[in-house]
Design a protein around this motif. Structure first.
Motif, mmCIF file in Angstrom:
data_model
loop_
_atom_site.group_PDB
_atom_site.id
_atom_site.type_symbol
_atom_site.label_atom_id
_atom_site.label_comp_id
_atom_site.label_asym_id
_atom_site.label_seq_id
_atom_site.Cartn_x
_atom_site.Cartn_y
_atom_site.Cartn_z
ATOM 1 N N THR A 1 -2.868 1.677 22.872
ATOM 2 C CA THR A 1 -2.113 3.184 21.841
ATOM 3 C C THR A 1 -0.085 2.545 21.072
ATOM 4 O OG1 THR A 1 -3.310 4.503 22.369
ATOM 5 C CG2 THR A 1 -1.421 5.258 21.469
ATOM 6 N N ALA A 2 0.475 2.286 21.921
ATOM 7 C CA ALA A 2 1.931 2.025 21.206
ATOM 8 C C ALA A 2 1.395 0.653 20.280
ATOM 9 C CB ALA A 2 1.767 1.952 23.117
ATOM 10 N N VAL A 3 0.788 -0.066 21.021
ATOM 11 C CA VAL A 3 1.024 -1.425 19.661
ATOM 12 C C VAL A 3 0.007 -0.479 18.465
ATOM 13 C CG1 VAL A 3 -0.176 -3.627 19.179
ATOM 14 C CG2 VAL A 3 1.029 -3.119 21.338
ATOM 15 N N ASP A 4 -0.519 0.161 18.155
ATOM 16 C CA ASP A 4 -1.476 0.241 16.997
ATOM 17 C C ASP A 4 -0.562 1.266 16.465
ATOM 18 O OD1 ASP A 4 -3.887 -1.106 17.552
ATOM 19 O OD2 ASP A 4 -4.956 1.253 18.260
ATOM 20 N N ASP A 5 0.659 1.782 17.261
ATOM 21 C CA ASP A 5 1.113 3.655 16.900
ATOM 22 C C ASP A 5 2.436 2.477 16.137
ATOM 23 O OD1 ASP A 5 2.405 5.302 15.972
ATOM 24 O OD2 ASP A 5 3.657 5.987 18.051
ATOM 25 N N THR A 6 2.911 1.625 17.102
ATOM 26 C CA THR A 6 4.178 0.733 16.184
ATOM 27 C C THR A 6 3.950 0.029 15.165
ATOM 28 O OG1 THR A 6 5.282 0.593 18.474
ATOM 29 C CG2 THR A 6 5.579 -1.190 17.211
ATOM 30 N N VAL A 7 2.898 -0.889 15.336
ATOM 31 C CA VAL A 7 2.055 -1.971 14.425
ATOM 32 C C VAL A 7 2.562 -0.707 12.951
ATOM 33 C CG1 VAL A 7 1.348 -3.233 13.357
ATOM 34 C CG2 VAL A 7 2.251 -3.597 15.568
ATOM 35 N N GLY A 8 1.794 0.394 13.252
ATOM 36 C CA GLY A 8 1.047 1.329 11.822
ATOM 37 C C GLY A 8 2.165 1.914 11.666
ATOM 38 N N LYS A 9 3.345 2.292 11.436
ATOM 39 C CA LYS A 9 5.043 2.640 11.129
ATOM 40 C C LYS A 9 5.334 1.308 10.304
ATOM 41 C CE LYS A 9 5.464 5.963 15.359
ATOM 42 N NZ LYS A 9 6.152 6.392 16.298
ATOM 43 N N PHE A 10 5.086 -0.093 11.229
ATOM 44 C CA PHE A 10 5.950 -0.400 9.979
ATOM 45 C C PHE A 10 5.045 -0.707 9.414
ATOM 46 C CE2 PHE A 10 4.943 -5.366 9.522
ATOM 47 C CZ PHE A 10 6.288 -5.432 8.999
ATOM 48 N N LEU A 11 3.582 -1.235 8.948
ATOM 49 C CA LEU A 11 3.009 -0.915 7.319
ATOM 50 C C LEU A 11 3.262 0.684 7.026
ATOM 51 C CD1 LEU A 11 0.147 -2.133 9.622
ATOM 52 C CD2 LEU A 11 1.219 -3.531 7.317
ATOM 53 N N ARG A 12 3.471 1.323 7.391
ATOM 54 C CA ARG A 12 3.481 2.191 6.322
ATOM 55 C C ARG A 12 4.936 2.880 6.368
ATOM 56 N NH1 ARG A 12 3.778 7.679 10.053
ATOM 57 N NH2 ARG A 12 5.463 6.883 10.589
ATOM 58 N N GLY A 13 6.276 1.766 6.805
ATOM 59 C CA GLY A 13 7.666 1.895 5.911
ATOM 60 C C GLY A 13 7.175 1.204 4.693
ATOM 61 N N SER A 14 6.434 -0.204 4.915
ATOM 62 C CA SER A 14 6.259 -1.303 4.144
ATOM 63 C C SER A 14 5.417 -0.854 2.392
ATOM 64 C CB SER A 14 5.315 -2.135 4.634
ATOM 65 O OG SER A 14 6.099 -2.781 5.916
ATOM 66 N N ILE A 15 5.008 0.382 2.481
ATOM 67 C CA ILE A 15 4.066 0.598 1.197
ATOM 68 C C ILE A 15 4.475 1.760 1.032
ATOM 69 C CG2 ILE A 15 2.085 0.473 2.113
ATOM 70 C CD1 ILE A 15 1.130 2.808 3.216
ATOM 71 N N ARG A 16 5.769 2.722 1.826
ATOM 72 C CA ARG A 16 6.832 4.031 1.579
ATOM 73 C C ARG A 16 7.029 4.118 -0.491
ATOM 74 N NH1 ARG A 16 8.547 7.284 5.105
ATOM 75 N NH2 ARG A 16 9.697 9.422 3.988
ATOM 76 N N ASN A 17 7.345 3.191 -1.119
ATOM 77 C CA ASN A 17 7.488 3.288 -1.625
ATOM 78 C C ASN A 17 7.400 1.979 -2.768
ATOM 79 O OD1 ASN A 17 10.138 4.372 -1.560
ATOM 80 N ND2 ASN A 17 11.387 2.481 -0.953
ATOM 81 N N ALA A 18 5.598 1.944 -2.602
ATOM 82 C CA ALA A 18 5.015 1.514 -3.463
ATOM 83 C C ALA A 18 4.165 2.910 -4.339
ATOM 84 C CB ALA A 18 3.811 0.888 -2.059
ATOM 85 N N PRO A 19 3.597 1.899 -5.281
ATOM 86 C CA PRO A 19 2.949 2.813 -6.622
ATOM 87 C C PRO A 19 1.364 3.652 -5.936
ATOM 88 C CG PRO A 19 3.059 0.313 -6.903
ATOM 89 C CD PRO A 19 3.914 0.637 -5.523
ATOM 90 N N SER A 20 1.185 4.770 -6.202
ATOM 91 C CA SER A 20 -0.212 5.410 -5.260
ATOM 92 C C SER A 20 -0.812 4.354 -6.455
ATOM 93 C CB SER A 20 -0.474 6.665 -6.086
ATOM 94 O OG SER A 20 -1.140 7.299 -6.092
ATOM 95 N N ILE A 21 -2.343 4.564 -5.040
ATOM 96 C CA ILE A 21 -3.518 4.099 -6.345
ATOM 97 C C ILE A 21 -4.033 4.889 -7.476
ATOM 98 C CG2 ILE A 21 -4.717 3.087 -3.820
ATOM 99 C CD1 ILE A 21 -6.215 5.480 -4.040
ATOM 100 N N ASP A 22 -4.909 4.798 -8.190
ATOM 101 C CA ASP A 22 -5.018 5.364 -8.976
ATOM 102 C C ASP A 22 -6.138 6.244 -9.734
ATOM 103 O OD1 ASP A 22 -6.859 2.909 -10.210
ATOM 104 O OD2 ASP A 22 -5.366 2.669 -11.826
ATOM 105 N N GLN A 23 -7.133 5.774 -8.837
ATOM 106 C CA GLN A 23 -8.595 6.385 -8.652
ATOM 107 C C GLN A 23 -8.915 7.169 -6.772
ATOM 108 O OE1 GLN A 23 -11.433 4.089 -10.097
ATOM 109 N NE2 GLN A 23 -10.703 2.144 -9.104
ATOM 110 N N VAL A 24 -9.931 8.107 -7.162
ATOM 111 C CA VAL A 24 -10.069 7.958 -5.927
ATOM 112 C C VAL A 24 -11.665 7.131 -5.251
ATOM 113 C CG1 VAL A 24 -11.655 10.170 -4.481
ATOM 114 C CG2 VAL A 24 -9.703 10.611 -6.489
ATOM 115 N N GLN A 25 -11.736 6.597 -4.114
ATOM 116 C CA GLN A 25 -12.085 5.684 -3.952
ATOM 117 C C GLN A 25 -13.091 5.809 -2.609
ATOM 118 O OE1 GLN A 25 -9.520 2.070 -3.698
ATOM 119 N NE2 GLN A 25 -10.321 1.129 -5.684
ATOM 120 N N VAL A 26 -14.206 5.608 -2.079
ATOM 121 C CA VAL A 26 -15.132 5.881 -1.300
ATOM 122 C C VAL A 26 -16.320 4.708 -0.521
ATOM 123 C CG1 VAL A 26 -16.839 7.361 0.161
ATOM 124 C CG2 VAL A 26 -15.326 8.472 -1.957
ATOM 125 N N PHE A 27 -15.140 4.052 0.691
ATOM 126 C CA PHE A 27 -15.177 3.689 1.664
ATOM 127 C C PHE A 27 -16.359 3.445 2.461
ATOM 128 C CE2 PHE A 27 -12.070 1.701 -0.471
ATOM 129 C CZ PHE A 27 -12.068 0.706 -1.137
#
Length: 430
Positions: free
Chosen positions: A239-265
């Motif tokens: 869990t520590a690795v999933d959480d730590t890497v997840g926080k890093f990736l969340r920071g990487s997209i923090r200022n990214a533009p949003s997706i432009d449509q609702v998608q369902v996978f």
């Protein structure tokens, strides 16, 4: 593709919900485990396990900070040792529950008690274990044993109540049969004992190490500042690795533009179905789990669907997730990896349906890989890959609802995102 066209063929399997688990599940695993006893005898030389090849290690959590720490090695299948290590390859190979249990129960856990402080410990049993964990391929070891390996067959007669594990035995000693090959990036993190563990984990991830590899290195106390290096129980380190890497990736997209449509996978694997709804907006994330009667953690076949959920806003959360535990961080990682790959951010709702086909616990790796692979064409699901598209987030939820084992009202009462409300600060700080 419009979501209504995309959803054609997703009819609920009512027969799967009706059949009783006890009448359907397979007990082939019992035959397999019983056969281990014969293989164990042929693998032993006196009180030593000779010619063993270990792909991984395990650190327990009971009695912390004094823990049982073990070297895991397959019995009688040393030439396939790498296949026994938990990884995303299990998903790619399409392993079912019985396959996973055979891998897990086929690993002999040679263990002994140890204190968690291991800053300069590179000799003896714990030192050998650490060498195995930081290597990038299985390592030959010779293990001296106290007594005979124990196989508790009762554990496998009630798989819902017991996590899969193989025979165990107390280890007296462990010696390397070869010099382990340690990647230079791992050597770098070892040599810099002023480097915080979080930074070292993210460094390894950016250098191409998957979370499975990083987890092993963290678990044996090979990351972090020198005086703080400790054995980390395997469940905690995952869990520590999933959480730590997840926080890093969340920071990487923090200022990214949003997706432009609702998608369902959509993806499904070994009795679990995942609906992933991505909507325009700043990052928010929620996991809602629906555990059907007769499934693991909800074994009463005559009961109601058990629901759990956890949410985070744009700012994230500081407290550990209790209701959904490690599944929350594993699913979040898969979504953030996808958004980071496409350079976008989004609101993300994951609906996880656990059916009665999921009759034994195999670990959060299947959550991580199912979500990761929902965004790609893969070998295990006809649904993964191309998404369905909806006009709005609400319309996506309405079209999904007929395929879920709960009512729309139940989902709105449990889910922040489905209810269309933003959580208050107390919802994600506790």
């Amino acid at each position: 593709m419009r979501l209504d066209e995309y959803l054609e063929g997703f009819e609920p399997d009512e027969s799967a919900r009706r059949r009783r688990l006890a009448e359907e599940k397979s007990y082939e695993i019992l035959d397999y485990v019983e056969g281990l006893q014969t293989e164990l005898q042929s693998s032993l030389s006196g009180n030593s396990l000779v010619g063993s090849t270990s792909p991984s290690v395990f650190v327990g959590r009971s009695s912390y900070p004094n823990v049982n720490t073990g070297i895991l090695a397959p019995v009688g299948q040393e030439d396939r040792a790498e296949d026994f290590a938990t990884s995303g390859n299990w998903y790619q190979q399409g392993l079912d529950i019985e396959n996973v249990l055979q891998y897990r129960t086929g690993l002999l856990n040679s263990r002994r008690s140890s204190k968690v402080d291991v800053e300069d410990v590179w000799d003896g049993f714990v030192g050998t274990q650490r060498e195995v964990a930081i290597a990038d391929r299985p390592v030959d070891v010779e293990i001296g044993l106290q007594g005979t390996p124990n196989i508790d067959l009762d554990r496998y007669r009630e798989p819902q109540a017991n996590a899969p594990s193989g025979p165990n035995v107390t280890a007296e000693s462990a010696d390397l049969g070869e010099n382990p090959h340690v990647p230079r990036q791992v050597k770098k993190t070892l040599e810099d004992d002023d480097w915080r563990a979080e930074g070292a984990m993210n460094y390894l991830y950016r250098r191409g190490f998957d979370v499975y590899d990083i987890n092993q290195v963290l678990s044996v106390g090979a990351l972090g500042r020198g005086e703080a290096r400790r054995l980390v129980p395997t469940r905690w380190s995952i869990t520590a690795v999933d959480d730590t890497v997840g926080k890093f990736l969340r920071g990487s997209i923090r200022n990214a533009p949003s997706i432009d449509q609702v998608q369902v996978f959509v993806n499904q694997y070994i009795g679990n179905r995942y609906w992933i709804v991505l909507a325009p907006g700043n990052w928010e994330y929620e996991l809602v789990e629906m555990k059907s009667p007769g499934s693991i953690w909800n074994p009463d076949t005559t009961g109601n669907v058990f629901m759990s959920s956890a949410y985070e806003s744009y700012e994230g959360r500081t407290g550990y997730v209790e209701e959904t535990a490690g599944a929350y961080y594993a699913a979040r990682l898969g979504i953030l990896e996808y958004l980071n790959d496409i350079g976008r951010q989004a609101k993300a709702l994951v609906l996880r349906e656990v059916s009665d086909d999921y009759w034994a616990p195999v670990g959060v790796w299947q959550v991580r890989e199912s979500v990761r692979n929902a965004f790609n064409e893969g070998p295990n699901s006809e649904f993964a890959g191309e998404p369905g598209v909806a006009q709005t987030f609400d319309s996506a939820i309405r079209q999904i609802m007929p395929h879920l084992p709960i009512s729309a009202g139940a989902l709105r009462r449990k889910s922040v995102l489905a209810a269309g409300r933003q959580a208050g600060i107390t919802d994600f700080l506790t």
